[in-house]
Design a protein around this motif. Sequence first.
Motif, PDB file in Angstrom:
ATOM      1  N   PHE A   8       0.775  -1.567   0.166  1.00 15.74           N
ATOM      2  CA  PHE A   8       0.432   0.082  -0.050  1.00 15.74           C
ATOM      3  C   PHE A   8       1.034   1.212  -0.037  1.00 15.74           C
ATOM      4  O   PHE A   8       0.437   2.425  -0.606  1.00 15.74           O
ATOM      5  CB  PHE A   8      -1.043   0.242   1.121  1.00 15.74           C
ATOM      6  N   ASP A   9       2.691   0.924   0.357  1.00 13.49           N
ATOM      7  CA  ASP A   9       3.095   2.403   0.426  1.00 13.49           C
ATOM      8  C   ASP A   9       3.291   2.540  -0.528  1.00 13.49           C
ATOM      9  O   ASP A   9       3.509   3.945  -1.505  1.00 13.49           O
ATOM     10  CB  ASP A   9       3.920   1.649   1.428  1.00 13.49           C
ATOM     11  N   CYS A  10       3.541   1.509  -1.911  1.00 16.76           N
ATOM     12  CA  CYS A  10       4.107   2.292  -3.118  1.00 16.76           C
ATOM     13  C   CYS A  10       3.422   1.808  -4.214  1.00 16.76           C
ATOM     14  O   CYS A  10       2.859   1.984  -5.338  1.00 16.76           O
ATOM     15  CB  CYS A  10       5.071   0.565  -3.295  1.00 16.76           C
ATOM     16  N   ARG A  11       1.905   1.474  -3.479  1.00 14.78           N
ATOM     17  CA  ARG A  11       0.504   1.285  -4.327  1.00 14.78           C
ATOM     18  C   ARG A  11       1.288   0.551  -6.174  1.00 14.78           C
ATOM     19  O   ARG A  11       0.950   0.564  -7.146  1.00 14.78           O
ATOM     20  CB  ARG A  11      -0.187   2.748  -4.630  1.00 14.78           C
ATOM     21  N   LYS A  12       1.315  -1.061  -5.622  1.00 12.96           N
ATOM     22  CA  LYS A  12       1.923  -1.582  -6.658  1.00 12.96           C
ATOM     23  C   LYS A  12       1.246  -3.389  -5.502  1.00 12.96           C
ATOM     24  O   LYS A  12       1.035  -3.761  -4.977  1.00 12.96           O
ATOM     25  CB  LYS A  12       3.484  -2.282  -6.345  1.00 12.96           C
ATOM     26  N   ALA A  13       0.968  -4.131  -6.563  1.00 15.03           N
ATOM     27  CA  ALA A  13       0.452  -5.414  -6.720  1.00 15.03           C
ATOM     28  C   ALA A  13       0.678  -6.276  -6.803  1.00 15.03           C
ATOM     29  O   ALA A  13       1.770  -5.937  -8.538  1.00 15.03           O
ATOM     30  CB  ALA A  13      -0.995  -5.781  -6.310  1.00 15.03           C
ATOM     31  N   PHE A  14       1.568  -7.805  -6.127  1.00  9.54           N
ATOM     32  CA  PHE A  14       2.328  -9.018  -7.259  1.00  9.54           C
ATOM     33  C   PHE A  14       1.583  -9.953  -7.485  1.00  9.54           C
ATOM     34  O   PHE A  14       1.435 -10.306  -5.904  1.00  9.54           O
ATOM     35  CB  PHE A  14       3.742  -8.399  -6.399  1.00  9.54           C
ATOM     36  N   ASN A  15       1.961 -10.491  -8.741  1.00 13.19           N
ATOM     37  CA  ASN A  15       0.510 -11.749  -8.270  1.00 13.19           C
ATOM     38  C   ASN A  15       1.554 -12.635  -8.093  1.00 13.19           C
ATOM     39  O   ASN A  15       2.853 -12.665  -8.368  1.00 13.19           O
ATOM     40  CB  ASN A  15       0.133 -12.541  -9.888  1.00 13.19           C
ATOM     41  N   GLN A  16       0.704 -13.750  -7.588  1.00 11.19           N
ATOM     42  CA  GLN A  16       1.575 -14.735  -6.787  1.00 11.19           C
ATOM     43  C   GLN A  16       1.840 -15.948  -7.028  1.00 11.19           C
ATOM     44  O   GLN A  16       1.782 -17.269  -7.007  1.00 11.19           O
ATOM     45  CB  GLN A  16       1.354 -15.115  -5.318  1.00 11.19           C
ATOM     46  N   GLY A  17       1.439 -16.237  -8.247  1.00  9.86           N
ATOM     47  CA  GLY A  17       0.892 -17.550  -9.555  1.00  9.86           C
ATOM     48  C   GLY A  17      -0.159 -18.294  -8.011  1.00  9.86           C
ATOM     49  O   GLY A  17      -1.319 -18.311  -7.606  1.00  9.86           O
ATOM     50  N   THR A  18      -0.218 -19.942  -9.018  1.00  7.33           N
ATOM     51  CA  THR A  18      -1.292 -20.592  -8.283  1.00  7.33           C
ATOM     52  C   THR A  18      -1.581 -22.332  -7.529  1.00  7.33           C
ATOM     53  O   THR A  18      -1.701 -22.932  -7.960  1.00  7.33           O
ATOM     54  CB  THR A  18      -2.795 -21.150  -9.689  1.00  7.33           C
ATOM     55  N   ASP A  19       0.343 -21.891  -7.451  1.00  4.03           N
ATOM     56  CA  ASP A  19       1.128 -23.004  -6.945  1.00  4.03           C
ATOM     57  C   ASP A  19       0.660 -22.879  -5.248  1.00  4.03           C
ATOM     58  O   ASP A  19       1.043 -22.124  -4.733  1.00  4.03           O
ATOM     59  CB  ASP A  19       1.426 -22.991  -7.203  1.00  4.03           C
ATOM     60  N   LEU A  20      -0.511 -23.507  -5.063  1.00  5.59           N
ATOM     61  CA  LEU A  20      -0.924 -22.628  -3.261  1.00  5.59           C
ATOM     62  C   LEU A  20      -0.267 -23.257  -2.680  1.00  5.59           C
ATOM     63  O   LEU A  20      -0.222 -22.850  -1.053  1.00  5.59           O
ATOM     64  CB  LEU A  20      -2.289 -22.821  -2.941  1.00  5.59           C
ATOM     65  N   LYS A  21       0.608 -24.142  -2.357  1.00 11.39           N
ATOM     66  CA  LYS A  21       1.804 -24.907  -1.971  1.00 11.39           C
ATOM     67  C   LYS A  21       2.592 -23.616  -1.643  1.00 11.39           C
ATOM     68  O   LYS A  21       3.485 -24.140  -0.772  1.00 11.39           O
ATOM     69  CB  LYS A  21       2.016 -26.412  -2.385  1.00 11.39           C
ATOM     70  N   ASN A  22       3.346 -22.752  -2.016  1.00  8.91           N
ATOM     71  CA  ASN A  22       4.270 -22.346  -2.743  1.00  8.91           C
ATOM     72  C   ASN A  22       3.921 -20.650  -2.166  1.00  8.91           C
ATOM     73  O   ASN A  22       4.564 -19.922  -2.676  1.00  8.91           O
ATOM     74  CB  ASN A  22       5.252 -22.428  -3.694  1.00  8.91           C
TER      75      ASN A  22
END
Length: 109
Positions: A8-22
């Motif tokens: 929220f400080d930089c106002r950026k979002a990064f995808n983490q993918g679909t591997d819910l174990k990682n």
Amino acid sequence: MGYKNVCFDCRKAFNQGTDLKNIRESKCPECGILMTQVTHRFRPPKQNEIKKWNVAKFLMEKGFLYEHVYKRIYQVRGLTVLENYATYPENMRDAKEFVEKYKEQAVNE
């Protein structure tokens, strides 16, 4: 599908993918602050839309992590019925009403 890490400080979002174990907590590559994890349902505003970022931060601080929120929940013959998804608000006035109206569905960590 998957998760996003949001700063929220930089106002950026990064995808983490679909591997819910990682799925992992991450620090922002720009400022180094631990980012907030949210579901794929969160659609980050443009970086210059500061008011919308403030609304998203407010909602997440109140326990609304962009999971489904239902307009109505009721019982029929012992079964719980979930009716229609509520739309997440985009301005602070509506966000305050949303938090009050759906407070029983907030995630309490």
